[in-house]
Motif scaffolding. Structure first.
Motif, PDB file in Angstrom:
ATOM      1  N   SER A 229       0.781  -1.236   0.000  1.00 57.06           N
ATOM      2  CA  SER A 229       0.000   0.000   0.000  1.00 57.06           C
ATOM      3  C   SER A 229       0.816   1.292   0.000  1.00 57.06           C
ATOM      4  O   SER A 229       0.246   2.371  -0.065  1.00 57.06           O
ATOM      5  CB  SER A 229      -0.941   0.015   1.209  1.00 57.06           C
ATOM      6  N   LYS A 230       2.144   1.216   0.076  1.00 61.97           N
ATOM      7  CA  LYS A 230       2.931   2.444   0.191  1.00 61.97           C
ATOM      8  C   LYS A 230       2.695   3.407  -0.979  1.00 61.97           C
ATOM      9  O   LYS A 230       2.699   4.622  -0.800  1.00 61.97           O
ATOM     10  CB  LYS A 230       4.416   2.126   0.317  1.00 61.97           C
ATOM     11  N   ASP A 231       2.509   2.882  -2.182  1.00 62.37           N
ATOM     12  CA  ASP A 231       2.255   3.733  -3.345  1.00 62.37           C
ATOM     13  C   ASP A 231       0.821   3.582  -3.833  1.00 62.37           C
ATOM     14  O   ASP A 231       0.521   3.780  -5.007  1.00 62.37           O
ATOM     15  CB  ASP A 231       3.229   3.414  -4.475  1.00 62.37           C
ATOM     16  N   ALA A 232      -0.085   3.255  -2.909  1.00 59.84           N
ATOM     17  CA  ALA A 232      -1.480   2.992  -3.284  1.00 59.84           C
ATOM     18  C   ALA A 232      -2.152   4.214  -3.914  1.00 59.84           C
ATOM     19  O   ALA A 232      -2.973   4.072  -4.826  1.00 59.84           O
ATOM     20  CB  ALA A 232      -2.280   2.530  -2.064  1.00 59.84           C
ATOM     21  N   ASN A 233      -1.819   5.407  -3.425  1.00 60.89           N
ATOM     22  CA  ASN A 233      -2.458   6.605  -3.977  1.00 60.89           C
ATOM     23  C   ASN A 233      -2.093   6.805  -5.446  1.00 60.89           C
ATOM     24  O   ASN A 233      -2.958   7.064  -6.292  1.00 60.89           O
ATOM     25  CB  ASN A 233      -2.057   7.843  -3.172  1.00 60.89           C
ATOM     26  N   GLN A 234      -0.797   6.689  -5.766  1.00 64.11           N
ATOM     27  CA  GLN A 234      -0.363   6.861  -7.156  1.00 64.11           C
ATOM     28  C   GLN A 234      -1.008   5.827  -8.070  1.00 64.11           C
ATOM     29  O   GLN A 234      -1.557   6.136  -9.123  1.00 64.11           O
ATOM     30  CB  GLN A 234       1.161   6.745  -7.262  1.00 64.11           C
ATOM     31  N   ARG A 235      -0.931   4.565  -7.641  1.00 70.59           N
ATOM     32  CA  ARG A 235      -1.484   3.500  -8.472  1.00 70.59           C
ATOM     33  C   ARG A 235      -2.999   3.575  -8.544  1.00 70.59           C
ATOM     34  O   ARG A 235      -3.610   3.271  -9.573  1.00 70.59           O
ATOM     35  CB  ARG A 235      -1.039   2.133  -7.938  1.00 70.59           C
ATOM     36  N   GLY A 236      -3.608   3.981  -7.427  1.00 68.01           N
ATOM     37  CA  GLY A 236      -5.071   4.084  -7.409  1.00 68.01           C
ATOM     38  C   GLY A 236      -5.580   5.147  -8.357  1.00 68.01           C
ATOM     39  O   GLY A 236      -6.587   4.951  -9.055  1.00 68.01           O
ATOM     40  N   GLN A 238      -3.953   6.231 -11.028  1.00 65.88           N
ATOM     41  CA  GLN A 238      -3.710   5.739 -12.387  1.00 65.88           C
ATOM     42  C   GLN A 238      -4.810   4.769 -12.807  1.00 65.88           C
ATOM     43  O   GLN A 238      -5.297   4.815 -13.941  1.00 65.88           O
ATOM     44  CB  GLN A 238      -2.357   5.031 -12.482  1.00 65.88           C
ATOM     45  N   LYS A 239      -5.210   3.887 -11.905  1.00 68.70           N
ATOM     46  CA  LYS A 239      -6.226   2.880 -12.231  1.00 68.70           C
ATOM     47  C   LYS A 239      -7.541   3.536 -12.639  1.00 68.70           C
ATOM     48  O   LYS A 239      -8.251   3.036 -13.511  1.00 68.70           O
ATOM     49  CB  LYS A 239      -6.445   1.970 -11.013  1.00 68.70           C
ATOM     50  N   LEU A 240      -7.859   4.634 -11.987  1.00 68.27           N
ATOM     51  CA  LEU A 240      -9.121   5.317 -12.259  1.00 68.27           C
ATOM     52  C   LEU A 240      -9.058   6.231 -13.469  1.00 68.27           C
ATOM     53  O   LEU A 240     -10.024   6.347 -14.220  1.00 68.27           O
ATOM     54  CB  LEU A 240      -9.551   6.129 -11.041  1.00 68.27           C
ATOM     55  N   ARG A 241      -7.914   6.876 -13.665  1.00 67.33           N
ATOM     56  CA  ARG A 241      -7.838   7.941 -14.691  1.00 67.33           C
ATOM     57  C   ARG A 241      -6.778   7.724 -15.762  1.00 67.33           C
ATOM     58  O   ARG A 241      -6.712   8.469 -16.729  1.00 67.33           O
ATOM     59  CB  ARG A 241      -7.568   9.284 -14.002  1.00 67.33           C
ATOM     60  N   GLY A 242      -5.927   6.715 -15.586  1.00 66.90           N
ATOM     61  CA  GLY A 242      -4.841   6.525 -16.554  1.00 66.90           C
ATOM     62  C   GLY A 242      -3.674   7.426 -16.228  1.00 66.90           C
ATOM     63  O   GLY A 242      -3.762   8.301 -15.373  1.00 66.90           O
ATOM     64  N   GLY A 243      -2.550   7.193 -16.896  1.00 64.12           N
ATOM     65  CA  GLY A 243      -1.405   8.080 -16.674  1.00 64.12           C
ATOM     66  C   GLY A 243      -0.127   7.301 -16.441  1.00 64.12           C
ATOM     67  O   GLY A 243      -0.102   6.101 -16.438  1.00 64.12           O
TER      68      GLY A 243
END
Length: 243
Positions: A229-236, A238-243
């Motif tokens: 979960s350390k990078d959950a915000n970044q990956r989360g 990306q999952k929703l909006r791409g990038g």
């Protein structure tokens, strides 16, 4: 797996273990385009003609600035500004304000989804045009089609696809749209169950990572493992909006 000029980037993207293989391909292609125009190509007249005609979006202007070749950026801006300044003067010269009624002036001000003036429409065409975006868009449909063919016909790749982290919602939409257009009924019956299973499992995984990131800030979990979960915000995001 059979490798060609189109299959190699798709296979590599799935092996990269990214939250979305097509985000990975998009990043590779935009970096390729930036490196090209600010590398050996920025002195070439035909490339400058293309960049002057298409310009760059906000995101890719920022990437160009960060790339490090400030002379190359300045040369691109130099000829582009000459073109834009000439066009701006023409737009201003021919601009004709609309007659405004008392009733329209009393209405609350709303920002229209589409520009209502000739100058606004001119600016919108500039904002929607980008040399780097076009570089990706020109190749993207072929990569989507390659992915569909590999997923249906290559057993090794199909296994790679099944074990992947799925896709961001933006590229998931494009995959479904192309599948509907390109695949036969029997192929859809083969493809969709795998695609939807992969997406559901990985959205659940991502939601779990974000939830644990939140829970980790509870004092009772101070000594607990961060897990994934350390990078959950970044990956989360990306999952929703791409990038």
């Amino acid at each position: 797996m059979k490798t060609t000029i189109y299959t190699i980037p798709v296979i590599d993207a799935f092996k990269a273990n990214d939250e979305c293989p097509f985000c990975y391909i998009e990043r590779q292609l935009e970096q390729e385009a930036i490196s090209f125009i600010l590398g050996p190509a920025y002195m070439e007249a035909d490339i400058r003609e293309d960049t002057d005609r298409l310009g760059f979006c906000r995101h890719h202007h920022k990437m160009m600035f960060d790339y490090g070749n400030q002379l190359g950026v300045a040369l691109m801006l130099d000829t582009y500004y000459q073109k834009m300044t000439k066009e701006l003067k023409e737009q201003i010269k021919h601009f004709s304000p609309k007659k405004t009624s008392l009733i329209s002036r009393m209405k609350s001000s709303d920002v229209h989804e589409k520009a209502q003036t000739s100058i606004g429409q001119w600016v919108e065409t500039k904002e929607s045009s980008c040399y780097v975006c076009n570089h990706f868009k020109s190749k993207y449909p072929r990569y989507l089609d390659t992915f569909l063919q590999l997923a249906l016909k290559d057993k090794d790749f199909a296994q790679l696809f099944e074990n992947s982290k799925g896709f961001c919602l933006h590229h998931f939409k494009d995959i479904v749209e192309m599948a509907e257009e390109k695949l036969s009924d029997s192929q859809k019956n083969q493809f969709y169950p795998v695609l939807f299973k992969v997406m559901e499992e990985n959205m659940d995984r991502m939601a779990g990572d974000v939830s644990w990131f939140v829970d980790k800030y509870d004092y009772r979990n101070k000594e607990a493992d961060w897990k994934n979960s350390k990078d959950a915000n970044q990956r989360g995001i990306q999952k929703l909006r791409g990038g």
